[in-house]
Scaffold this active site. Structure first.
Site, PDB file in Angstrom:
ATOM      1  N   CYS A 163      -7.867  56.972   8.887  1.00 33.43           N
ATOM      2  CA  CYS A 163      -6.494  57.147   9.380  1.00 33.43           C
ATOM      3  C   CYS A 163      -6.469  58.033  10.628  1.00 33.43           C
ATOM      4  O   CYS A 163      -6.806  59.222  10.565  1.00 33.43           O
ATOM      5  CB  CYS A 163      -5.655  57.756   8.255  1.00 33.43           C
ATOM      6  SG  CYS A 163      -4.036  58.361   8.750  1.00 33.43           S
ATOM      7  N   CYS A 167      -4.168  61.104  10.390  1.00 30.86           N
ATOM      8  CA  CYS A 167      -4.790  62.073   9.466  1.00 30.86           C
ATOM      9  C   CYS A 167      -5.859  62.880  10.199  1.00 30.86           C
ATOM     10  O   CYS A 167      -5.943  64.107  10.037  1.00 30.86           O
ATOM     11  CB  CYS A 167      -5.419  61.357   8.274  1.00 30.86           C
ATOM     12  SG  CYS A 167      -4.262  60.406   7.270  1.00 30.86           S
TER      13      CYS A 167
END
Length: 152
Positions: free
Chosen positions: A72, A75
């Site tokens: 991600c 993230c």
């Protein structure tokens, strides 16, 4: 005489071992201070809340749960911010990371259908969630207003 020297040597040796064990236990306890802590389902049950009972936060200071995945982009973007904030607030909060690919059940429990999902859990009061990436300033503001509001 030889017997008392031997006894003294054994006592010193045993004292030295117990001192080392005590120091090792202290180091293990402080090992994660100032760091983001990766946790799994078992750790969650010990440090955050027992999933098999009514919600009750188990920590001794507020925490942030960061539900993330290694693939991600957002993230990965906030990860250095969380590392910095873990150092800055090391005596005041915990920051836990939960990999949703490895801990699917925890992800489902918190509805982590989009990540990053940040859950701010104060010592007392309601937890608050934030979906998506946040700037370092936004994270710091959330720590101050949600997690540490009663600490001032």
């Amino acid at each position: 005489m030889k017997n008392s020297i031997l006894k003294a040597t054994i006592i010193c040796f045993l004292f030295g071992i117990s001192s080392c064990v005590c120091a090792a236990n202290k180091d293990a306890k402080n090992e994660n201070e100032g760091k983001v802590i990766h946790i799994n389902y078992t750790d969650f049950n010990k440090k955050v809340a027992n999933v098999n009972s009514e919600w009750k936060y188990l920590g001794d200071k507020p925490c942030i749960l960061d539900f993330y995945a290694t693939w991600c982009g957002p993230c990965r973007m906030i990860s250095p911010f969380l590392d910095d904030l873990a150092k800055e607030y090391k005596d005041q909060i915990y920051i836990y990371k939960i990999d949703v690919d490895k801990e699917r059940e925890l992800g489902r429990m918190f509805g982590a259908t989009s990540i990053p999902l940040l859950v701010f859990i104060p010592q007392d009061g309601q937890a608050q969630m934030s979906r998506g990436a946040m700037s370092k300033n936004e994270l710091k503001n959330a720590i101050e207003t949600v997690l540490l509001k009663n600490k001032k």
